[in-house]
Design a protein around this motif. Structure first.
Motif, mmCIF file in Angstrom:
data_model
loop_
_atom_site.group_PDB
_atom_site.id
_atom_site.type_symbol
_atom_site.label_atom_id
_atom_site.label_comp_id
_atom_site.label_asym_id
_atom_site.label_seq_id
_atom_site.Cartn_x
_atom_site.Cartn_y
_atom_site.Cartn_z
ATOM 1 N N THR A 163 -1.381 -4.345 7.440
ATOM 2 C CA THR A 163 -1.471 -4.619 6.002
ATOM 3 C C THR A 163 -2.772 -4.036 5.457
ATOM 4 O OG1 THR A 163 -2.664 -6.725 6.195
ATOM 5 C CG2 THR A 163 -0.246 -6.815 6.317
ATOM 6 N N MET A 164 -2.782 -3.804 4.171
ATOM 7 C CA MET A 164 -3.993 -3.315 3.508
ATOM 8 C C MET A 164 -5.097 -4.366 3.587
ATOM 9 S SD MET A 164 -3.411 -0.214 2.536
ATOM 10 C CE MET A 164 -4.446 0.260 1.139
ATOM 11 N N ASP A 169 -9.842 -5.479 -1.007
ATOM 12 C CA ASP A 169 -8.614 -4.678 -0.914
ATOM 13 C C ASP A 169 -8.610 -3.532 -1.924
ATOM 14 O OD1 ASP A 169 -8.096 -6.921 0.629
ATOM 15 O OD2 ASP A 169 -6.061 -7.176 -0.090
ATOM 16 N N ALA A 170 -9.035 -3.835 -3.148
ATOM 17 C CA ALA A 170 -8.991 -2.840 -4.218
ATOM 18 C C ALA A 170 -9.821 -1.600 -3.896
ATOM 19 C CB ALA A 170 -9.471 -3.464 -5.526
ATOM 20 N N TYR A 173 -8.026 1.542 -2.429
ATOM 21 C CA TYR A 173 -7.142 2.354 -3.256
ATOM 22 C C TYR A 173 -7.847 3.553 -3.892
ATOM 23 C CZ TYR A 173 -3.695 -1.212 -2.390
ATOM 24 O OH TYR A 173 -2.824 -2.059 -1.766
ATOM 25 N N ARG A 179 -3.421 5.716 -1.328
ATOM 26 C CA ARG A 179 -2.617 5.234 -2.460
ATOM 27 C C ARG A 179 -1.946 3.886 -2.199
ATOM 28 N NH1 ARG A 179 -1.428 10.722 -2.517
ATOM 29 N NH2 ARG A 179 0.563 10.371 -1.505
ATOM 30 N N GLY A 180 -1.925 3.460 -0.958
ATOM 31 C CA GLY A 180 -1.279 2.199 -0.631
ATOM 32 C C GLY A 180 -0.883 2.194 0.834
ATOM 33 N N LEU A 181 -0.141 1.178 1.232
ATOM 34 C CA LEU A 181 0.231 1.029 2.637
ATOM 35 C C LEU A 181 1.092 2.187 3.129
ATOM 36 C CD1 LEU A 181 0.081 -0.678 5.185
ATOM 37 C CD2 LEU A 181 2.073 -1.964 4.362
ATOM 38 N N GLU A 182 2.022 2.630 2.306
ATOM 39 C CA GLU A 182 2.888 3.728 2.723
ATOM 40 C C GLU A 182 2.074 5.005 2.976
ATOM 41 O OE1 GLU A 182 6.686 6.135 0.951
ATOM 42 O OE2 GLU A 182 6.520 3.995 0.511
ATOM 43 N N ASP A 183 1.125 5.291 2.097
ATOM 44 C CA ASP A 183 0.258 6.451 2.276
ATOM 45 C C ASP A 183 -0.582 6.293 3.541
ATOM 46 O OD1 ASP A 183 -1.119 8.884 1.625
ATOM 47 O OD2 ASP A 183 -2.720 7.718 0.696
ATOM 48 N N LEU A 184 -1.122 5.095 3.756
ATOM 49 C CA LEU A 184 -1.930 4.845 4.950
ATOM 50 C C LEU A 184 -1.104 5.027 6.212
ATOM 51 C CD1 LEU A 184 -4.535 3.972 6.335
ATOM 52 C CD2 LEU A 184 -3.839 1.585 5.951
ATOM 53 N N ARG A 185 0.104 4.526 6.213
ATOM 54 C CA ARG A 185 0.978 4.675 7.386
ATOM 55 C C ARG A 185 1.245 6.156 7.680
ATOM 56 N NH1 ARG A 185 4.416 0.347 8.982
ATOM 57 N NH2 ARG A 185 6.197 1.759 9.002
#
Length: 197
Positions: free
Chosen positions: A28-29, A40-41, A44, A48-54
């Motif tokens: 998780t972020m 958390d902020a 970003y 761009r978010g969890l999908e980008d990080l993955r």
């Protein structure tokens, strides 16, 4: 504003470390932010978010795994190269289970990042190179690549999840599996392309 010293690379590495510890699918972020000691902020500004990080973790892992396989197979051919390739693959999966999972997951990767990443492209070249040394040509070469990948992936996943409960050691089975793969690759059956189905 981005926190000083925080970069997309640092965020990605922190995510990769957490994936190895807790599992790629559980990342998780919020966990990444805690690991880096930021809100958390703040993340970003870099991903761009969890999908980008993955997706970034998948590219990092592909690069790392490919480098290890390239080093292991350098100057080798035939069974020696096949064994070195497989052993490096397995060692990476054992040492970095979350990152390894990222290399096998269906993740969306930023096309711009993917275009700059050498790992996935080089991984394909290395795999085909090892198997081309057995004298295989298309379409047999692609079939052999798929067999190799599915054998190695299946073995390391079963091993990681405790799927080998028999008293015979997984190492002994691994070595015999590589012997069998080598024998099969040396005596690859004639292609049936063009035969009626």
């Amino acid at each position: 504003m981005a926190k000083a010293g925080l970069t997309a690379e640092r965020v990605t590495l922190a995510g990769a470390e957490l994936a190895d510890e807790a599992g790629f699918d559980r990342l998780t972020m919020a966990q990444v932010a805690r690991r880096l000691g930021v809100r958390d902020a703040s993340l970003y500004a870099h991903v761009r978010g969890l999908e980008d990080l993955r997706g970034r973790i998948a590219l990092l892992a592909a690069d790392e795994k490919t480098v290890r396989i390239a080093e292991a197979t350098s100057g080798r051919a035939g069974k020696d190269a096949l064994t070195a390739f497989a052993d490096a693959w397995r060692a990476y999966a054992h040492r970095h289970p979350g990152r390894y999972a990222a290399t096998q997951a269906a993740v969306r990767i930023d096309p711009e990042l993917a275009a700059r990443a050498a790992g996935p492209r080089r991984a394909v070249e290395l795999t085909y190179g090892v198997l081309r040394a057995y004298g295989l040509a298309e379409p047999d070469l692609t079939d052999a690549v798929r067999l190799l990948r599915s054998t190695l992936h299946g073995f390391v996943v079963l091993e990681a999840t405790g799927g080998f409960a028999h008293r015979r050691s997984p190492q002994q089975s691994w070595e015999r599996a590589l012997d069998a793969l080598h024998a099969l690759l040396e005596h690859w059956p004639a292609s049936r392309e063009g035969e009626p189905s």
